[in-house]
Design an enzyme around this catalytic site. Structure first.
Site, PDB file in Angstrom:
ATOM      1  N   ARG A  66      15.832   7.765  20.391  1.00  0.00           N
ATOM      2  CA  ARG A  66      15.822   7.230  21.753  1.00  0.00           C
ATOM      3  C   ARG A  66      16.924   6.207  22.006  1.00  0.00           C
ATOM      4  NH1 ARG A  66       9.352   6.257  23.044  1.00  0.00           N
ATOM      5  NH2 ARG A  66       8.693   8.440  22.778  1.00  0.00           N
ATOM      6  N   LYS A 172       5.872  11.917   2.716  1.00  0.00           N
ATOM      7  CA  LYS A 172       4.478  11.547   2.643  1.00  0.00           C
ATOM      8  C   LYS A 172       4.214  10.409   3.633  1.00  0.00           C
ATOM      9  CE  LYS A 172       4.400   8.044  -1.036  1.00  0.00           C
ATOM     10  NZ  LYS A 172       3.638   6.992  -0.375  1.00  0.00           N
ATOM     11  N   LYS A 206      13.222  11.322  -9.898  1.00  0.00           N
ATOM     12  CA  LYS A 206      13.683  10.373 -10.908  1.00  0.00           C
ATOM     13  C   LYS A 206      14.016  11.103 -12.211  1.00  0.00           C
ATOM     14  CE  LYS A 206      11.196   6.345  -9.107  1.00  0.00           C
ATOM     15  NZ  LYS A 206      12.391   5.537  -8.848  1.00  0.00           N
ATOM     16  N   GLU A 240       3.216  -2.746  -9.176  1.00  0.00           N
ATOM     17  CA  GLU A 240       4.211  -3.432  -8.355  1.00  0.00           C
ATOM     18  C   GLU A 240       3.918  -4.929  -8.385  1.00  0.00           C
ATOM     19  OE1 GLU A 240       5.606  -1.000  -4.694  1.00  0.00           O
ATOM     20  OE2 GLU A 240       3.446  -0.707  -4.820  1.00  0.00           O
ATOM     21  N   ASP A 259      -1.897   6.014  -1.162  1.00  0.00           N
ATOM     22  CA  ASP A 259      -0.456   5.755  -1.121  1.00  0.00           C
ATOM     23  C   ASP A 259       0.248   6.188  -2.401  1.00  0.00           C
ATOM     24  OD1 ASP A 259       1.850   4.744   0.190  1.00  0.00           O
ATOM     25  OD2 ASP A 259       1.740   2.903  -0.993  1.00  0.00           O
ATOM     26  N   HIS A 264       2.171  10.507  -6.279  1.00  0.00           N
ATOM     27  CA  HIS A 264       2.986  10.162  -7.448  1.00  0.00           C
ATOM     28  C   HIS A 264       2.240  10.363  -8.773  1.00  0.00           C
ATOM     29  CE1 HIS A 264       5.624   8.738  -4.456  1.00  0.00           C
ATOM     30  NE2 HIS A 264       5.240   7.484  -4.410  1.00  0.00           N
ATOM     31  N   LYS A 362      -0.732  -3.622  -6.333  1.00  0.00           N
ATOM     32  CA  LYS A 362       0.276  -4.568  -5.869  1.00  0.00           C
ATOM     33  C   LYS A 362      -0.059  -5.962  -6.374  1.00  0.00           C
ATOM     34  CE  LYS A 362       1.606  -1.944  -1.766  1.00  0.00           C
ATOM     35  NZ  LYS A 362       2.946  -1.645  -2.306  1.00  0.00           N
TER      36      LYS A 362
END
EC number: 1.1.1.49
Length: 510
Positions: A66, A172, A206, A240, A259, A264, A362
């Site tokens: 846009r 995803k 990877k 993480e 997630d 993964h 996390k």
């Protein structure tokens, strides 16, 4: 630079001319080109491919959105992304060549802008020599897939002709449960055949993930022991050290399991547990992964074989960080987990009785992704009391990130006049063993999509099977109340440790 020390292109196969790695005449349209993913990953990856000499001379990049941009304004945006995120050194000559094929088309996902896009691509097919070969990268949330796909179909941009191709690349999340994933697949496959759909799981791009197959099937020392007779359990970890930051609003309602585990970690499990494929062709690899996913299920009871948590305030290294419920944009009453762990089993002759422990979170101790195969203890040890008290279980650890490589842990005698055995590590590091630079995951995956090489892309059946494994766990958690808190900088909630102790196991400390 001398010829002997010349830089080696890690994505170009110079030795085997039967396997060309340079894309043919083609172009790419990116929907959602102004988003973070495109700016940080896709645009730099396209430049790096051009800099490595892997894109055709007439490669054309078209942004659709846009923004009221012309060609020059979009080119400046792309240049900013390249300078901020490219992994190869900036080359003005390469950029000047690439920028000639950079275009922008103004429009929304549900309006007549697609008519303009269709007309522009037809012009580019002639002026740039793209030959009608276009990859459409949907770097947008799944709710826009239907509009984009049907608009592409309406204006005739989805159909591949005999001498050209059209492909769609999607990111995803592939749905939020099995039912939504199936509906999403039906939407995409109603316009594009499955052979033209490339679902991105960047972990599969990877180098160390692909090395799982080389490690297993190129080495006789591993395969005889890669089974339940010798392996006690398997741990797959993606940790993480960051919090949600500005993604709190997006993350709420998704959580760590959806997630990370659904895509993964279950893909890593499939590569570790699959049987040897008849070849490394896409169909052969996908068939073996599908067999594993069909045989995989959660271990019950779920109140003892799963764990979930939310990080609270704590110390992340030397920095004191706030907890999840204090993150801007996050509902303090939310039950969305930032830590998820589960116990799975693969019902096959090779893996009968071996638990697979998957965890992700996390604000954990540090950033690391690894696969650890922990072996059973020797059936007989002829040592006196005290001689092997420091000896643990043998292990093969595949480090996916950040220090890519493989570690083997085994027992060795301590130097001295007495017999004392303790654990030692034998380490292989990619950075030390190879002078070639590992390509970034998106480089490899974008190139593979242009080359119609689908080995590293999950099929719709793999996606739906992964959800069928995870759905019972998520449904149980939805009725289990608030997740357990764990302080930032630690390795998760205590329930995750309890989950392993019931089988006499404990988590590795990466």
């Amino acid at each position: 630079m001398t010829e002997s020390s010349a830089w080696v292109n890690p994505l170009r196969n110079e030795k085997d001319k039967r396997l060309p790695r340079i894309a043919g005449p083609s172009g790419m349209v990116i929907f959602g080109v102004t988003g973070d993913l495109a700016y940080k990953k896709l645009l730099p990856a396209i430049y790096d491919l051009a800099n490595r000499g892997l894109l055709p001379a007439g490669f054309t990049l078209v942004g659709y959105g846009r923004r009221d941009w012309d060609k020059d304004a979009f080119a400046e945006y792309v240049l900013g992304a390249v300078k901020a995120g490219a992994r190869t050194k900036f080359n003005e000559h390469v950029w000047q060549h690439l920028v000639q094929g950079i275009e922008f088309v103004h429009g929304a996902f549900d309006d007549a802008g697609f008519d303009g896009l269709s007309a522009r691509l037809a012009e580019l097919d002639t002026s740039r020599g793209t030959g009608g070969n276009w990859a459409y990268y949907l770097s947008v949330p799944p709710e826009f897939f239907s509009s984009i796909c049907h608009q592409l179909e309406r204006v005739g941009m989805a159909n591949s002709a005999n001498d050209s191709w059209r492909r769609v690349i999607i990111e995803k999340p592939f749905g939020h449960n099995q039912e939504s994933a199936r509906k999403l697949n039906e939407i995409v496959n109603a316009v594009f055949p499955e052979s033209s759909v490339f679902r991105i799981d960047h972990y599969l791009g990877k180098e160390t993930v692909q090395n799982i197959m080389a490690l297993r099937f190129a080495n006789q020392i591993f395969e005889p022991m890669w089974n339940a007779h010798y392996i006690d359990h398997v741990q797959i970890t993606m940790a993480e050290d960051i919090g949600l930051g500005g993604r709190a609003g997006y993350y709420d309602g998704i959580g760590a399991a959806r997630d990370v585990i659904q895509n993964h970690l279950l893909q890593l499990l499939a590569l570790v547990a699959m049987e040897e494929p008849s070849s490394f062709e896409p169909e052969a690899l996908q068939a073996e992964k599908i067999k594993v996913l069909r045989a995989t299920q959660p271990v019950h009871p779920l109140n003892k074989t799963t764990a979930r948590g939310q990080y609270s305030a704590g110390w992340q290294g030397s920095e004191y960080v706030r907890g999840l419920r204090e993150e801007e944009g996050f509902d303090p009453a939310s039950t969305t987990e930032t830590y998820a762990a589960c116990t799975l089993e693969v019902n096959s002759r090779r893996w009968a009785g071996v638990p697979f422990y998957l965890r992700t979170g996390k604000r954990l101790g540090r950033r690391v992704t690894e696969i650890a195969l922990v072996f059973k203890t020797a059936p007989h040890q002829p040592f006196h009391k005290g001689q092997a008290e420091s000896l643990g279980q043998n292990a093969v650890v595949i480090r996916v990130q950040p220090d890519e490589g493989v570690t083997m842990r085994f027992g060795s005698k301590v130097p001295g006049s007495t017999m004392e055995v303790r654990d030692v590590n034998m380490d292989f590091a990619y950075a030390e063993a190879f002078t070639e630079e590992s390509p970034e995951a998106y480089e490899r995956l974008i190139l593979d999509a242009l080359l119609d090489e689908s080995s590293l892309f999950p099929t719709n059946e793999e996606v739906e099977l992964s959800w069928s494994i995870l759905d019972p766990i998520i449904e149980y958690w939805s009725k289990a109340g608030q997740p357990e808190e764990y302080p930032a900088g630690t390795w998760g909630p205590e329930s995750a440790n309890t989950m392993l102790r019931r089988r006499g196991h404990s988590w590795r400390r990466p």
